[in-house]
Design an enzyme around this catalytic site. Structure first.
Site, PDB file in Angstrom:
ATOM      1  N   GLU A  31       0.846  -1.194   0.000  1.00 25.49           N
ATOM      2  CA  GLU A  31       0.000   0.000   0.000  1.00 25.49           C
ATOM      3  C   GLU A  31       0.884   1.247   0.000  1.00 25.49           C
ATOM      4  O   GLU A  31       0.415   2.345   0.260  1.00 25.49           O
ATOM      5  CB  GLU A  31      -0.957   0.001   1.188  1.00 25.49           C
ATOM      6  CG  GLU A  31      -0.302  -0.141   2.537  1.00 25.49           C
ATOM      7  CD  GLU A  31      -1.309  -0.124   3.666  1.00 25.49           C
ATOM      8  OE1 GLU A  31      -2.037   0.861   3.785  1.00 25.49           O
ATOM      9  OE2 GLU A  31      -1.365  -1.115   4.430  1.00 25.49           O
ATOM     10  N   CYS A  33      -3.436  -3.258   4.346  1.00 31.46           N
ATOM     11  CA  CYS A  33      -2.528  -4.284   4.894  1.00 31.46           C
ATOM     12  C   CYS A  33      -2.962  -5.704   4.560  1.00 31.46           C
ATOM     13  O   CYS A  33      -2.305  -6.669   4.967  1.00 31.46           O
ATOM     14  CB  CYS A  33      -2.404  -4.120   6.412  1.00 31.46           C
ATOM     15  SG  CYS A  33      -1.933  -2.471   6.894  1.00 31.46           S
ATOM     16  N   HIS A  85      -2.384  -9.343  12.434  1.00 28.65           N
ATOM     17  CA  HIS A  85      -1.798  -8.172  11.788  1.00 28.65           C
ATOM     18  C   HIS A  85      -1.456  -7.210  12.918  1.00 28.65           C
ATOM     19  O   HIS A  85      -2.308  -6.946  13.782  1.00 28.65           O
ATOM     20  CB  HIS A  85      -2.817  -7.536  10.825  1.00 28.65           C
ATOM     21  CG  HIS A  85      -2.436  -6.131  10.446  1.00 28.65           C
ATOM     22  ND1 HIS A  85      -1.230  -5.836   9.850  1.00 28.65           N
ATOM     23  CD2 HIS A  85      -3.071  -4.941  10.618  1.00 28.65           C
ATOM     24  CE1 HIS A  85      -1.150  -4.536   9.660  1.00 28.65           C
ATOM     25  NE2 HIS A  85      -2.240  -3.972  10.123  1.00 28.65           N
TER      26      HIS A  85
HETATM   27  N1  CAA Z   1       1.986   4.083  30.401  1.00 28.85           N
HETATM   28  C1  CAA Z   1       1.359   3.023  29.838  1.00 28.85           C
HETATM   29  N2  CAA Z   1       0.374   3.170  28.899  1.00 28.85           N
HETATM   30  C2  CAA Z   1       0.060   4.423  28.507  1.00 28.85           C
HETATM   31  C3  CAA Z   1       0.684   5.557  29.051  1.00 28.85           C
HETATM   32  C4  CAA Z   1       1.693   5.355  30.049  1.00 28.85           C
HETATM   33  N3  CAA Z   1       2.342   6.364  30.604  1.00 28.85           N
HETATM   34  N4  CAA Z   1       0.157   6.649  28.460  1.00 28.85           N
HETATM   35  C5  CAA Z   1      -0.780   6.216  27.582  1.00 28.85           C
HETATM   36  N5  CAA Z   1      -0.844   4.869  27.609  1.00 28.85           N
HETATM   37  C6  CAA Z   1      -1.679   3.966  26.818  1.00 28.85           C
HETATM   38  C7  CAA Z   1      -3.117   4.418  26.691  1.00 28.85           C
HETATM   39  O1  CAA Z   1      -3.868   4.094  27.840  1.00 28.85           O
HETATM   40  C8  CAA Z   1      -3.538   3.642  25.448  1.00 28.85           C
HETATM   41  O2  CAA Z   1      -3.788   2.309  25.806  1.00 28.85           O
HETATM   42  P1  CAA Z   1      -5.171   1.606  25.409  1.00 28.85           P
HETATM   43  O3  CAA Z   1      -5.316   1.796  23.912  1.00 28.85           O
HETATM   44  O4  CAA Z   1      -5.003   0.190  25.786  1.00 28.85           O
HETATM   45  O5  CAA Z   1      -6.226   2.347  26.140  1.00 28.85           O
HETATM   46  C9  CAA Z   1      -2.279   3.627  24.596  1.00 28.85           C
HETATM   47  O6  CAA Z   1      -1.198   3.997  25.480  1.00 28.85           O
HETATM   48  C10 CAA Z   1      -2.304   4.609  23.446  1.00 28.85           C
HETATM   49  O7  CAA Z   1      -2.685   5.853  23.950  1.00 28.85           O
HETATM   50  P2  CAA Z   1      -3.690   6.782  23.146  1.00 28.85           P
HETATM   51  O8  CAA Z   1      -4.887   6.002  22.716  1.00 28.85           O
HETATM   52  O9  CAA Z   1      -3.901   8.046  23.903  1.00 28.85           O
HETATM   53  O10 CAA Z   1      -2.751   7.065  21.875  1.00 28.85           O
HETATM   54  P3  CAA Z   1      -2.967   8.026  20.670  1.00 28.85           P
HETATM   55  O11 CAA Z   1      -4.390   8.450  20.566  1.00 28.85           O
HETATM   56  O12 CAA Z   1      -1.948   9.081  20.741  1.00 28.85           O
HETATM   57  O13 CAA Z   1      -2.582   7.112  19.426  1.00 28.85           O
HETATM   58  C11 CAA Z   1      -3.267   5.386  17.901  1.00 28.85           C
HETATM   59  C12 CAA Z   1      -2.841   5.730  19.327  1.00 28.85           C
HETATM   60  C13 CAA Z   1      -4.684   5.859  17.663  1.00 28.85           C
HETATM   61  C14 CAA Z   1      -3.153   3.868  17.689  1.00 28.85           C
HETATM   62  C15 CAA Z   1      -2.303   6.099  16.894  1.00 28.85           C
HETATM   63  O14 CAA Z   1      -0.998   5.688  17.101  1.00 28.85           O
HETATM   64  C16 CAA Z   1      -2.675   5.865  15.447  1.00 28.85           C
HETATM   65  O15 CAA Z   1      -3.538   6.529  14.891  1.00 28.85           O
HETATM   66  N6  CAA Z   1      -1.989   4.876  14.763  1.00 28.85           N
HETATM   67  C17 CAA Z   1      -2.227   4.562  13.373  1.00 28.85           C
HETATM   68  C18 CAA Z   1      -3.527   3.811  13.149  1.00 28.85           C
HETATM   69  C19 CAA Z   1      -3.491   2.365  13.588  1.00 28.85           C
HETATM   70  O16 CAA Z   1      -2.441   1.768  13.749  1.00 28.85           O
HETATM   71  N7  CAA Z   1      -4.659   1.782  13.770  1.00 28.85           N
HETATM   72  C20 CAA Z   1      -4.763   0.373  14.113  1.00 28.85           C
HETATM   73  C21 CAA Z   1      -5.929  -0.320  13.446  1.00 28.85           C
HETATM   74  S1  CAA Z   1      -5.911  -0.013  11.689  1.00 28.85           S
HETATM   75  C22 CAA Z   1      -4.884  -1.197  11.017  1.00 28.85           C
HETATM   76  O17 CAA Z   1      -4.597  -2.181  11.625  1.00 28.85           O
HETATM   77  C23 CAA Z   1      -4.325  -0.991   9.641  1.00 28.85           C
HETATM   78  C24 CAA Z   1      -2.971  -0.432   9.730  1.00 28.85           C
HETATM   79  O18 CAA Z   1      -1.980  -1.171   9.663  1.00 28.85           O
HETATM   80  C25 CAA Z   1      -2.817   1.003   9.896  1.00 28.85           C
END
Ligand code: CAA
Length: 390
Positions: free
Chosen positions: A79, A111, A233
């Site tokens: 992709e 993916c 994945h």
């Molecule tokens: N200690 C331990 N854990 C902590 C922490 C700390 N100090 N601070 C935060 N966390 C945890 C949070 O509690 C959260 O855990 P949970 O999800 O279990 O609740 C985790 O860290 C992430 O925190 P946030 O949700 O606040 O993180 P974010 O909003 O900044 O970003 C994300 C997370 C949305 C995955 C972002 O990285 C993103 O958009 N990534 C790309 C999209 C993606 O990967 N999506 C996955 C499904 S899509 C797919 O699979 C296709 C693909 O390949 C993209």
């Protein structure tokens, strides 16, 4: 006739950034990245590596002359392809010196592309039992500097040789799959970075897993106790854990413990590479196979593939007798050990380097890139590839 995975190759660039250091520079607690996201190191591709070279390097380590002669179909799942017309598979076909009488195409569905390739390969082998199919999953995951997706970037490729009487894993029937038109993650053709609705993508990933798992159980009468491990994945490694936990209440304690322990092993490589999109599921499978030395042949492994947009599939494989003899454990240990750390500032500089888009000539110095196959430059809007062994 058994059909499945005969060989698995893997390549990731020689540079990485430490997630603890990235967290500090983004004013985030390191545990958010290392535990909350579940990533330790993120592979950084130098400008001399692109999805074509990553895939070619992954395939190079597994193919012998007989394979090169017998491969009559190259299916390149990606992709982050480099051309809207020409397939990345055609470049790889040439760089590897494959039999000219072969097909080469590119498959796209986020993916999920490599999984689609594997299913097509199975059909091809069923009709042509003597042939072999090279399925590639190769990507560079880019969300952008200082974005919430940044911690889930990565780069790498997996090469799978699909054949009859496979030596690593027989792929079983009873696949279940699902398509739904959603906007959780996408990349319009004018953008080199992905757009993502992060929370929605997490929810949909889990929902897709729950739906295909339910359908699989209804179709087969099997349950979690029948699985030695389930590989996912892994866009970031915590994602697979969340999906696994969503169904674990169905399991007895000992099955829960086994599945969780094996999940930990299956995320080791991904934790140190990052998201490689199409190859991520297969990198996780490789991590399980190479890092768990007491995994028995005959074990049933579940595989959950998810491609945003979205298509999901659950399918299974059975490990073959003496499968470990056909893995490339020493090479992969060496690949990881030889990597070089870059600072966050160096990573940012590399991230912003671009190739010319005005037809001008660029010559890249590939002497600092240890990969055998590299991008050596651009000329007249054409990428110039080099195989240092030629
Ligand atoms: N200690 C331990 N854990 C902590 C922490 C700390 N100090 N601070 C935060 N966390 C945890 C949070 O509690 C959260 O855990 P949970 O999800 O279990 O609740 C985790 O860290 C992430 O925190 P946030 O949700 O606040 O993180 P974010 O909003 O900044 O970003 C994300 C997370 C949305 C995955 C972002 O990285 C993103 O958009 N990534 C790309 C999209 C993606 O990967 N999506 C996955 C499904 S899509 C797919 O699979 C296709 C693909 O390949 C993209």
């Amino acid at each position: 006739m058994k059909i499945g995975i005969d060989k698995i190759g893997f390549y990731t660039p020689h540079l990485y950034v430490d997630m603890n250091k990235l967290a500090v520079s983004r004013n985030v607690e390191p545990e958010k990245f290392t535990i909350g996201i579940g990533q330790s190191k993120m592979a950084i591709p130098p400008i001399s590596q692109d999805p074509v070279t990553l895939a070619a390097n992954a395939a190079l380590e597994i193919l012998d002359n007989e394979d090169k002669e017998k491969i009559d179909f190259v299916i390149f799942g990606t992709e982050s392809g480099i051309d809207n017309s020409k397939s990345a598979g055609v470049y790889v076909h040439r760089l590897l010196g494959l039999n000219p009488h072969a097909r080469a195409v590119e498959v796209k569905q986020a993916c999920y592309g490599a999984t689609a390739g594997i299913q097509m390969a199975k059909g091809h082998i069923a009709l042509n039992p003597d042939s072999k199919v090279l399925v590639l999953g190769s990507d560079i995951a880019r969300y952008g500097l200082n974005t919430s997706g940044e911690a889930t970037q990565g780069a790498g490729a997996v090469a799978l040789l699909i054949s009859a009487e496979p030596r690593i894993m027989e792929l079983e029937e009873n696949n279940v799959y699902l398509t739904d038109d959603i906007m959780d993650f996408w990349r319009p053709i004018y953008s080199d970075k992905a757009f993502v609705d992060g929370k929605f993508s997490n929810e949909q990933y889990i929902l897709f897993f729950e739906k295909v798992w339910e359908q699989y159980k209804a179709k087969t009468d099997l349950s979690l106790k029948d699985f030695e491990a389930i590989c996912f994945h892994l866009p970031y490694t915590k994602m697979g854990l969340k999906a696994l936990r969503a169904v674990l209440d169905e399991a007895e304690e000992e099955d829960k413990e086994r599945l969780l322990a094996n999940f930990e092993i299956s995320r080791k490589y991904n934790r140190n590479v990052g998201n490689i999109y199409t190859g991520s599921l297969y990198l996780s499978l490789l991590s399980l196979l190479e890092q768990k030395d007491d995994l028995q042949s005959g074990a049933k492994i579940g595989l959950f593939s998810y491609g945003s947009g979205a298509v999901g599939e659950f399918f299974t494989g059975i490990l073959q007798p003496n499968y470990r003899e056909h893995l490339h454990i020493a090479e992969h240990t060496q690949l990881f050990a030889a990597r070089k750390e870059v600072t966050v500032a160096e990573y940012e500089e590399i991230f912003q380097e671009t190739l010319p888009i005005d037809g001008s000539t660029l010559e890249l110095d590939v002497t600092n890139d240890p990969a055998t196959i590299c991008l050596a430059g651009m000329k007249d809007n054409m990428r110039q590839y080099v195989n240092k062994e030629d």
